[in-house]
Design a protein around this motif. Sequence first.
Motif, PDB file in Angstrom:
ATOM      1  N   ARG A  44       0.838  -1.202   0.000  1.00 62.52           N
ATOM      2  CA  ARG A  44       0.000   0.000   0.000  1.00 62.52           C
ATOM      3  C   ARG A  44       0.872   1.251   0.000  1.00 62.52           C
ATOM      4  NH1 ARG A  44      -3.033  -2.816   4.203  1.00 62.52           N
ATOM      5  NH2 ARG A  44      -4.995  -3.617   3.380  1.00 62.52           N
ATOM      6  N   ARG A  45       0.417   2.246  -0.752  1.00 60.09           N
ATOM      7  CA  ARG A  45       1.112   3.530  -0.783  1.00 60.09           C
ATOM      8  C   ARG A  45       0.096   4.669  -0.792  1.00 60.09           C
ATOM      9  NH1 ARG A  45       6.525   3.466  -1.768  1.00 60.09           N
ATOM     10  NH2 ARG A  45       7.443   1.491  -2.501  1.00 60.09           N
ATOM     11  N   PHE A  46       0.440   5.735  -0.081  1.00 57.91           N
ATOM     12  CA  PHE A  46      -0.360   6.956  -0.091  1.00 57.91           C
ATOM     13  C   PHE A  46      -0.052   7.712  -1.382  1.00 57.91           C
ATOM     14  CE2 PHE A  46      -1.122  11.414   0.999  1.00 57.91           C
ATOM     15  CZ  PHE A  46      -2.417  11.333   1.482  1.00 57.91           C
ATOM     16  N   VAL A  47      -1.114   8.093  -2.107  1.00 57.43           N
ATOM     17  CA  VAL A  47      -0.959   8.730  -3.418  1.00 57.43           C
ATOM     18  C   VAL A  47      -1.326  10.193  -3.328  1.00 57.43           C
ATOM     19  CG1 VAL A  47      -1.750   8.715  -5.819  1.00 57.43           C
ATOM     20  CG2 VAL A  47      -1.437   6.561  -4.599  1.00 57.43           C
ATOM     21  N   LEU A  48      -0.464  11.044  -3.856  1.00 57.72           N
ATOM     22  CA  LEU A  48      -0.702  12.488  -3.928  1.00 57.72           C
ATOM     23  C   LEU A  48      -0.423  12.948  -5.345  1.00 57.72           C
ATOM     24  CD1 LEU A  48      -1.395  15.126  -2.443  1.00 57.72           C
ATOM     25  CD2 LEU A  48       1.057  15.389  -1.977  1.00 57.72           C
ATOM     26  N   LEU A  49      -1.454  13.563  -5.964  1.00 61.87           N
ATOM     27  CA  LEU A  49      -1.342  14.023  -7.352  1.00 61.87           C
ATOM     28  C   LEU A  49      -0.949  12.885  -8.293  1.00 61.87           C
ATOM     29  CD1 LEU A  49       0.442  17.450  -6.825  1.00 61.87           C
ATOM     30  CD2 LEU A  49      -1.995  16.998  -7.142  1.00 61.87           C
ATOM     31  N   LEU A  54       0.889  10.318  -7.701  1.00 59.89           N
ATOM     32  CA  LEU A  54       2.196   9.725  -7.471  1.00 59.89           C
ATOM     33  C   LEU A  54       2.242   9.062  -6.091  1.00 59.89           C
ATOM     34  CD1 LEU A  54       4.477  12.593  -8.819  1.00 59.89           C
ATOM     35  CD2 LEU A  54       3.792  10.495 -10.010  1.00 59.89           C
ATOM     36  N   PRO A  55       2.721   7.809  -6.006  1.00 58.68           N
ATOM     37  CA  PRO A  55       2.874   7.175  -4.693  1.00 58.68           C
ATOM     38  C   PRO A  55       4.024   7.841  -3.936  1.00 58.68           C
ATOM     39  CG  PRO A  55       3.770   5.753  -6.420  1.00 58.68           C
ATOM     40  CD  PRO A  55       3.120   6.910  -7.118  1.00 58.68           C
ATOM     41  N   VAL A  56       3.724   8.334  -2.733  1.00 58.79           N
ATOM     42  CA  VAL A  56       4.735   9.101  -2.005  1.00 58.79           C
ATOM     43  C   VAL A  56       5.122   8.461  -0.677  1.00 58.79           C
ATOM     44  CG1 VAL A  56       4.190  11.308  -3.092  1.00 58.79           C
ATOM     45  CG2 VAL A  56       2.892  10.570  -1.089  1.00 58.79           C
ATOM     46  N   VAL A  57       4.176   7.837   0.032  1.00 59.74           N
ATOM     47  CA  VAL A  57       4.464   7.313   1.368  1.00 59.74           C
ATOM     48  C   VAL A  57       4.011   5.861   1.452  1.00 59.74           C
ATOM     49  CG1 VAL A  57       4.071   7.571   3.842  1.00 59.74           C
ATOM     50  CG2 VAL A  57       4.140   9.602   2.373  1.00 59.74           C
ATOM     51  N   PRO A  58       4.926   4.925   1.781  1.00 57.97           N
ATOM     52  CA  PRO A  58       4.508   3.526   1.978  1.00 57.97           C
ATOM     53  C   PRO A  58       3.558   3.420   3.168  1.00 57.97           C
ATOM     54  CG  PRO A  58       6.887   3.702   1.728  1.00 57.97           C
ATOM     55  CD  PRO A  58       6.376   5.096   1.917  1.00 57.97           C
ATOM     56  N   ARG A  59       2.527   2.590   3.025  1.00 60.84           N
ATOM     57  CA  ARG A  59       1.536   2.416   4.092  1.00 60.84           C
ATOM     58  C   ARG A  59       1.417   0.958   4.521  1.00 60.84           C
ATOM     59  NH1 ARG A  59       0.581   6.462   6.954  1.00 60.84           N
ATOM     60  NH2 ARG A  59      -1.505   5.677   7.478  1.00 60.84           N
ATOM     61  N   GLY A  60       2.480   0.196   4.342  1.00 58.80           N
ATOM     62  CA  GLY A  60       2.483  -1.190   4.805  1.00 58.80           C
ATOM     63  C   GLY A  60       2.059  -2.174   3.727  1.00 58.80           C
ATOM     64  N   SER A  61       1.949  -3.417   4.145  1.00 61.85           N
ATOM     65  CA  SER A  61       1.627  -4.493   3.218  1.00 61.85           C
ATOM     66  C   SER A  61       0.128  -4.782   3.223  1.00 61.85           C
ATOM     67  CB  SER A  61       2.403  -5.762   3.583  1.00 61.85           C
ATOM     68  OG  SER A  61       2.067  -6.187   4.890  1.00 61.85           O
ATOM     69  N   ALA A  62      -0.317  -5.491   2.196  1.00 54.65           N
ATOM     70  CA  ALA A  62      -1.719  -5.898   2.063  1.00 54.65           C
ATOM     71  C   ALA A  62      -1.751  -7.385   1.726  1.00 54.65           C
ATOM     72  CB  ALA A  62      -2.423  -5.096   0.980  1.00 54.65           C
ATOM     73  N   GLY A  63      -2.836  -8.010   2.118  1.00 49.64           N
ATOM     74  CA  GLY A  63      -2.982  -9.432   1.803  1.00 49.64           C
ATOM     75  C   GLY A  63      -2.317 -10.315   2.830  1.00 49.64           C
ATOM     76  N   PRO A  64      -2.096 -11.581   2.495  1.00 48.20           N
ATOM     77  CA  PRO A  64      -2.343 -12.157   1.181  1.00 48.20           C
ATOM     78  C   PRO A  64      -3.831 -12.354   0.897  1.00 48.20           C
ATOM     79  CG  PRO A  64      -1.660 -13.868   2.695  1.00 48.20           C
ATOM     80  CD  PRO A  64      -1.540 -12.572   3.441  1.00 48.20           C
ATOM     81  N   VAL A  65      -4.171 -12.358  -0.377  1.00 53.12           N
ATOM     82  CA  VAL A  65      -5.541 -12.604  -0.810  1.00 53.12           C
ATOM     83  C   VAL A  65      -5.505 -13.600  -1.958  1.00 53.12           C
ATOM     84  CG1 VAL A  65      -6.362 -10.326  -0.104  1.00 53.12           C
ATOM     85  CG2 VAL A  65      -5.518 -10.663  -2.433  1.00 53.12           C
ATOM     86  N   ILE A  66      -6.668 -14.185  -2.233  1.00 53.07           N
ATOM     87  CA  ILE A  66      -6.830 -15.129  -3.328  1.00 53.07           C
ATOM     88  C   ILE A  66      -7.709 -14.475  -4.388  1.00 53.07           C
ATOM     89  CG2 ILE A  66      -7.638 -17.410  -4.009  1.00 53.07           C
ATOM     90  CD1 ILE A  66      -5.219 -17.404  -2.111  1.00 53.07           C
ATOM     91  N   ARG A  67      -7.203 -14.404  -5.621  1.00 49.64           N
ATOM     92  CA  ARG A  67      -7.976 -13.811  -6.709  1.00 49.64           C
ATOM     93  C   ARG A  67      -8.373 -14.889  -7.705  1.00 49.64           C
ATOM     94  NH1 ARG A  67      -5.253  -9.061  -9.966  1.00 49.64           N
ATOM     95  NH2 ARG A  67      -3.970 -10.767 -10.781  1.00 49.64           N
ATOM     96  N   CYS A  68      -9.680 -14.975  -7.975  1.00 47.47           N
ATOM     97  CA  CYS A  68     -10.198 -15.932  -8.947  1.00 47.47           C
ATOM     98  C   CYS A  68      -9.805 -15.484 -10.351  1.00 47.47           C
ATOM     99  CB  CYS A  68     -11.712 -16.048  -8.828  1.00 47.47           C
ATOM    100  SG  CYS A  68     -12.475 -17.124 -10.066  1.00 47.47           S
TER     101      CYS A  68
END
Length: 265
Positions: free
Chosen positions: A81-86, A88-102
Amino acid sequence: MWLTSRQRGNAAGELRRCVVLPDRGRNGRKTRICGRPVTRGHALFRRVIGMNTVWDCVGDGEFFCPACGGDRNYQRLTGRRRFVLLGLPVVPRGSAGPVIRCAACQDLFDPDVLDHPTTTRLSAMLRDAVHTVVLAVLSTGGATSRTTLETAVGTLRGAGFDDCTRDQLGALVDALAADTGRATEPDCGPAVPGLAIELHEALGPLAPHLAPAGREALLLQGARIALADGPYTPAERDVLATAGCALTIGSDDVARLLVAARTPS
């Protein structure tokens, strides 16, 4: 860049919409993951401020997709995850998942969706369970009765063993009788030497995925084989009690089913 109070309120609402929320299924478990729909105006605003997740595939396979209602291919994803401004990703916000995608419907699910066997695997487990119950009942002495063997053959053919014969069943029972030193399963009523461990190995993993009616039907098949040559023997009752325990059927319900099996279907 300064934002008005209205814009700040819209930004806060947009951040909430970017959060991936679990959708609880009928059984209350967090299975399906869904994102709320985003309007065109919100999509444009996300270019100014918001959250973005980049997914990476770390594995794949086949699973039962609750959304599609059948076996599908899947990808196992982890994200950043990243915080987006204009835009552009500017600040990391940690990890996401894991998830399962069909791979078919593209829906996202929690990893515990993989605990449910595929349709193909479930069918194979059910066939093995029927085979084990039949052999367990025959091992108590029913293999000497022609009527019992014919009933057992009919049950196995109905489960998918089309080439099953009385001679094959007799040979299998003889082989089991010669196999000694098998462990028994404790704390489940009368222990059945020889096949108790096989019953628990075949029926235990299957039981959570069967409805109560399905578990009872499996036990009734074994009970009707035992009754083919006359009333239950003590050994047959012990085998069926152990099978009921492996299927997580209570002792009172096992007794009820053994009586119900006497009524012709």
